[in-house]
Scaffold this motif. Structure first.
Motif, PDB file in Angstrom:
ATOM      1  N   CYS A   1      61.648  12.889 -34.847  1.00 45.69           N
ATOM      2  CA  CYS A   1      63.091  12.392 -35.435  1.00 45.69           C
ATOM      3  C   CYS A   1      63.082  13.103 -36.756  1.00 45.69           C
ATOM      4  CB  CYS A   1      63.222  10.883 -35.555  1.00 45.69           C
ATOM      5  SG  CYS A   1      62.932  10.016 -34.187  1.00 45.69           S
ATOM      6  N   PHE A   2      64.162  13.576 -37.270  1.00 45.28           N
ATOM      7  CA  PHE A   2      64.256  14.063 -38.655  1.00 45.28           C
ATOM      8  C   PHE A   2      64.550  12.904 -39.261  1.00 45.28           C
ATOM      9  CE2 PHE A   2      66.280  17.871 -36.383  1.00 45.28           C
ATOM     10  CZ  PHE A   2      65.401  18.777 -37.041  1.00 45.28           C
ATOM     11  N   ASN A   3      63.875  12.757 -40.721  1.00 46.37           N
ATOM     12  CA  ASN A   3      63.700  11.645 -41.435  1.00 46.37           C
ATOM     13  C   ASN A   3      65.051  11.361 -42.261  1.00 46.37           C
ATOM     14  OD1 ASN A   3      61.133  10.531 -40.502  1.00 46.37           O
ATOM     15  ND2 ASN A   3      60.343  12.401 -41.440  1.00 46.37           N
ATOM     16  N   TRP A   4      65.964  11.349 -41.589  1.00 45.84           N
ATOM     17  CA  TRP A   4      67.369  11.052 -42.507  1.00 45.84           C
ATOM     18  C   TRP A   4      67.408   9.582 -43.198  1.00 45.84           C
ATOM     19  CZ3 TRP A   4      69.794   6.453 -41.280  1.00 45.84           C
ATOM     20  CH2 TRP A   4      69.312   5.663 -39.907  1.00 45.84           C
ATOM     21  N   PHE A   5      66.490   8.954 -43.006  1.00 46.14           N
ATOM     22  CA  PHE A   5      66.529   7.235 -43.532  1.00 46.14           C
ATOM     23  C   PHE A   5      65.443   7.227 -44.742  1.00 46.14           C
ATOM     24  CE2 PHE A   5      63.849   7.675 -39.728  1.00 46.14           C
ATOM     25  CZ  PHE A   5      62.717   7.375 -40.196  1.00 46.14           C
ATOM     26  N   ARG A   6      64.645   8.288 -44.829  1.00 50.60           N
ATOM     27  CA  ARG A   6      63.808   8.687 -45.972  1.00 50.60           C
ATOM     28  C   ARG A   6      64.373   9.158 -47.303  1.00 50.60           C
ATOM     29  NH1 ARG A   6      59.260   6.141 -44.241  1.00 50.60           N
ATOM     30  NH2 ARG A   6      58.753   6.322 -42.090  1.00 50.60           N
TER      31      ARG A   6
ATOM     32  N   GLY B   1      65.347   3.458 -45.721  1.00 54.71           N
ATOM     33  CA  GLY B   1      64.064   2.966 -45.278  1.00 54.71           C
ATOM     34  C   GLY B   1      64.044   2.782 -43.762  1.00 54.71           C
ATOM     35  N   MET B   2      62.811   2.681 -43.162  1.00 51.32           N
ATOM     36  CA  MET B   2      62.745   2.194 -41.662  1.00 51.32           C
ATOM     37  C   MET B   2      63.555   0.812 -41.369  1.00 51.32           C
ATOM     38  SD  MET B   2      61.524   3.233 -38.873  1.00 51.32           S
ATOM     39  CE  MET B   2      60.364   4.525 -39.239  1.00 51.32           C
ATOM     40  N   ARG B   3      63.370  -0.112 -42.102  1.00 55.02           N
ATOM     41  CA  ARG B   3      63.707  -1.310 -41.688  1.00 55.02           C
ATOM     42  C   ARG B   3      65.395  -1.301 -41.646  1.00 55.02           C
ATOM     43  NH1 ARG B   3      61.617  -6.325 -40.827  1.00 55.02           N
ATOM     44  NH2 ARG B   3      59.817  -5.535 -41.646  1.00 55.02           N
ATOM     45  N   GLN B   4      65.818  -0.675 -43.093  1.00 60.60           N
ATOM     46  CA  GLN B   4      67.337  -0.364 -43.011  1.00 60.60           C
ATOM     47  C   GLN B   4      67.702   0.496 -41.862  1.00 60.60           C
ATOM     48  OE1 GLN B   4      68.778   0.583 -46.804  1.00 60.60           O
ATOM     49  NE2 GLN B   4      67.866  -0.986 -47.880  1.00 60.60           N
ATOM     50  N   ALA B   5      66.967   1.450 -41.570  1.00 61.59           N
ATOM     51  CA  ALA B   5      67.526   2.310 -40.515  1.00 61.59           C
ATOM     52  C   ALA B   5      67.761   1.570 -39.052  1.00 61.59           C
ATOM     53  CB  ALA B   5      66.500   3.345 -40.237  1.00 61.59           C
TER      54      ALA B   5
ATOM     55  N   ALA C   1      67.898   6.052 -23.722  1.00 66.08           N
ATOM     56  CA  ALA C   1      66.312   5.999 -23.720  1.00 66.08           C
ATOM     57  C   ALA C   1      65.624   6.101 -24.810  1.00 66.08           C
ATOM     58  CB  ALA C   1      66.079   7.353 -22.618  1.00 66.08           C
ATOM     59  N   ASP C   2      66.202   6.410 -26.060  1.00 68.66           N
ATOM     60  CA  ASP C   2      65.479   6.535 -27.240  1.00 68.66           C
ATOM     61  C   ASP C   2      66.183   5.823 -28.356  1.00 68.66           C
ATOM     62  OD1 ASP C   2      62.984   6.736 -28.656  1.00 68.66           O
ATOM     63  OD2 ASP C   2      63.037   8.911 -28.570  1.00 68.66           O
ATOM     64  N   ALA C   3      65.575   5.777 -29.363  1.00 74.90           N
ATOM     65  CA  ALA C   3      66.203   5.130 -30.625  1.00 74.90           C
ATOM     66  C   ALA C   3      66.264   6.538 -31.585  1.00 74.90           C
ATOM     67  CB  ALA C   3      65.669   4.019 -31.347  1.00 74.90           C
ATOM     68  N   ALA C   4      66.852   6.506 -32.728  1.00 73.82           N
ATOM     69  CA  ALA C   4      66.796   7.639 -33.833  1.00 73.82           C
ATOM     70  C   ALA C   4      65.604   7.368 -34.640  1.00 73.82           C
ATOM     71  CB  ALA C   4      68.162   7.523 -34.384  1.00 73.82           C
ATOM     72  N   VAL C   5      64.655   6.594 -34.475  1.00 73.56           N
ATOM     73  CA  VAL C   5      63.725   6.388 -35.308  1.00 73.56           C
ATOM     74  C   VAL C   5      62.385   6.248 -34.377  1.00 73.56           C
ATOM     75  CG1 VAL C   5      64.768   5.290 -37.128  1.00 73.56           C
ATOM     76  CG2 VAL C   5      63.919   3.784 -35.236  1.00 73.56           C
ATOM     77  N   PRO C   6      61.255   6.478 -34.970  1.00 78.06           N
ATOM     78  CA  PRO C   6      60.071   6.634 -33.993  1.00 78.06           C
ATOM     79  C   PRO C   6      59.547   5.277 -33.306  1.00 78.06           C
ATOM     80  CG  PRO C   6      59.474   7.061 -36.111  1.00 78.06           C
ATOM     81  CD  PRO C   6      60.856   6.837 -36.199  1.00 78.06           C
ATOM     82  N   PRO C   7      58.756   5.264 -32.407  1.00 76.93           N
ATOM     83  CA  PRO C   7      58.206   3.896 -32.125  1.00 76.93           C
ATOM     84  C   PRO C   7      56.908   3.705 -32.530  1.00 76.93           C
ATOM     85  CG  PRO C   7      57.523   5.764 -30.433  1.00 76.93           C
ATOM     86  CD  PRO C   7      58.341   6.318 -31.459  1.00 76.93           C
ATOM     87  N   PRO C   8      56.023   2.857 -32.232  1.00 82.34           N
ATOM     88  CA  PRO C   8      54.846   2.316 -33.096  1.00 82.34           C
ATOM     89  C   PRO C   8      53.885   3.430 -32.763  1.00 82.34           C
ATOM     90  CG  PRO C   8      55.709   0.397 -31.774  1.00 82.34           C
ATOM     91  CD  PRO C   8      56.563   1.599 -31.285  1.00 82.34           C
TER      92      PRO C   8
ATOM     93  N   ALA D   1      59.527  -1.734 -36.828  1.00 79.18           N
ATOM     94  CA  ALA D   1      60.146  -1.796 -38.219  1.00 79.18           C
ATOM     95  C   ALA D   1      58.906  -1.691 -39.177  1.00 79.18           C
ATOM     96  CB  ALA D   1      60.650  -3.144 -38.109  1.00 79.18           C
ATOM     97  N   GLY D   2      57.698  -1.806 -38.724  1.00 79.35           N
ATOM     98  CA  GLY D   2      56.541  -1.827 -39.862  1.00 79.35           C
ATOM     99  C   GLY D   2      56.038  -0.302 -39.570  1.00 79.35           C
ATOM    100  N   LEU D   3      56.664   0.700 -39.267  1.00 83.90           N
ATOM    101  CA  LEU D   3      55.696   2.006 -38.919  1.00 83.90           C
ATOM    102  C   LEU D   3      55.877   2.767 -40.192  1.00 83.90           C
ATOM    103  CD1 LEU D   3      54.548   4.131 -36.908  1.00 83.90           C
ATOM    104  CD2 LEU D   3      56.885   4.977 -36.522  1.00 83.90           C
TER     105      LEU D   3
END
Length: 381
Positions: free
Chosen positions: A90-95, A166-170, A339-346, A375-377
């Motif tokens: 995923c592009f890291n739009w949330f970082r 950040g990841m949690r906010q995303a 099938a997937d989210a815009a953020v990575p899985p664990p 959320a904690g990745l």
């Protein structure tokens, strides 16, 4: 893997028409660059960004961008994410680092545009950007951080600029949606660069049954960009295009500056339309959903790129489609799960998204579990 190297994720059943550009200058975001140059190209350029788990080549095949380029003559550049940057690509739009002018992935994409301009004499007034899901959210980043670069942009199943840092906010923004007043959203864009107008025109696309990036994110995107353009949140007109409502906002000169399409019953993905007519492009597959309207064609039309048509043979005709993910047709009353989210899985999860088991309730439970796990990745380096 170094930027420009052949991706280990490329599948043999996904044909590629793209050319890698291994050295395009400063690359602080560590992205790969691919391009497509049609025969006798004009001077217009479209930046195209894939979604999570996709590659530049798979998104090009599915959305039909290089076929459109052949027909209308514009140039394409495809940034591609790496597994080293994000396990699900995923592009890291949330970082913060990657979503700030002059830094990270945003700066890498800007450098790709410079490279294309140097090599192909691109018209600086004819540069556009679009993307799906995480690529859509990164499109919002580019429109906000480099508004002077783009004449227009199109955000497909994405989120507003600065909806997360950040990841949690995303995850919260994707599933619960961050709601702000239009001026608050607009101020975030105005603070992202020294630019003070004119602003890029914006096209917003979203599935009405998207359970990954909730459709209300499209409403927040529209609040953000109508405020930037100084417009009411109410559209100036509504019309029907290929059977779907198109809402349009116009400026003082009567130009269409913002448009939105919400596709009822469509899950998370980009709308595609099979067929041989001039408005049908794309191949159903991973986050590419056959609903009878080609988002890519209508985005190119909104950009003003479809006035001069060339006769071509579809280069992908007869090619095996990319892997399907229960693509949902509009006429069916059943809503296809995303099938997937815009953020990575664990970390450690397989690169391909897990297929949902039968039953909507089970899918919802699995989606919530993936979101909580993610959320904690932390970003891998």
């Amino acid at each position: 893997m170094m930027p420009g190297a052949v991706s280990s994720r490329e599948r043999p059943d996904v044909p590629s028409r793209l050319t890698a550009v291994p050295d395009f200058g400063p690359n602080p975001g560590g992205l790969r660059m691919y391009k497509y140059v049609p025969k006798k190209p004009n001077k217009s350029l479209v930046v195209v960004m894939h979604g999570c788990t996709q590659t530049a080549a798979s998104y090009d095949l599915g959305a039909g961008w290089s076929t459109l380029a052949d027909r209308y003559g514009f140039l394409l550049v495809f940034p591609e994410q790496t597994e080293a940057n994000n396990p699900k690509t995923c592009f890291n739009w949330f970082r913060e680092h990657d979503a700030t002018r002059g830094q990270g992935e945003a700066a890498s994409i800007r450098q790709m545009i410079r490279k294309m301009a140097e090599d192909h004499a691109v018209d600086p007034k004819q540069i556009f950007v679009t993307g799906l899901s995480a690529g859509g959210a990164m499109t919002a980043v580019m429109l906000a951080t480099y508004p002077e670069v783009f004449a227009a942009g199109a955000i497909v199943a994405g989120l507003p600029y600065k909806s997360a840092t950040g990841m949690r906010q995303a995850l919260e923004s994707m599933f619960r949606v961050k709601v702000r007043e239009p001026k608050e959203w607009g101020d975030l864009v105005r603070a992202a660069s020294p630019h003070r107008g004119p602003w890029p025109r914006v096209s917003v696309w979203h599935g009405g049954a998207d359970t990954v990036v909730k459709p209300k994110n499209a409403e927040e995107l529209l609040k953000q960009w109508t405020d930037v353009h100084g417009l009411s949140t109410r559209p100036d007109r509504t019309e029907t295009v290929d059977g779907y409502p198109r809402h349009v906002w116009t400026d003082a000169k009567g130009r269409d500056v913002i448009e939105s399409y919400i596709i009822p019953l469509m899950a998370h993905g980009a709308p595609v339309a099979g067929g041989d007519d001039d408005t049908s492009y794309g191949v159903p597959g991973e986050y590419l959903i056959e609903v009878g309207i080609s988002s890519s064609y209508h985005i190119a039309r909104f950009f003003g790129l479809t006035q001069t048509r060339r006769t071509i043979v579809n280069p992908f005709a007869g090619e095996r489609p990319a892997p399907r993910v229960e693509a949902q047709r509009v006429e069916s009353p059943r809503v296809a799960p995303a099938a997937d989210a815009a953020v990575p899985p664990p970390r450690g999860r397989a690169a391909d998204p897990p297929r949902p088991r039968p039953g909507v309730q089970k899918f919802v439970e699995d989606t919530i579990k993936r979101a909580l796990d993610a959320a904690g990745l932390n970003k891998r380096r």
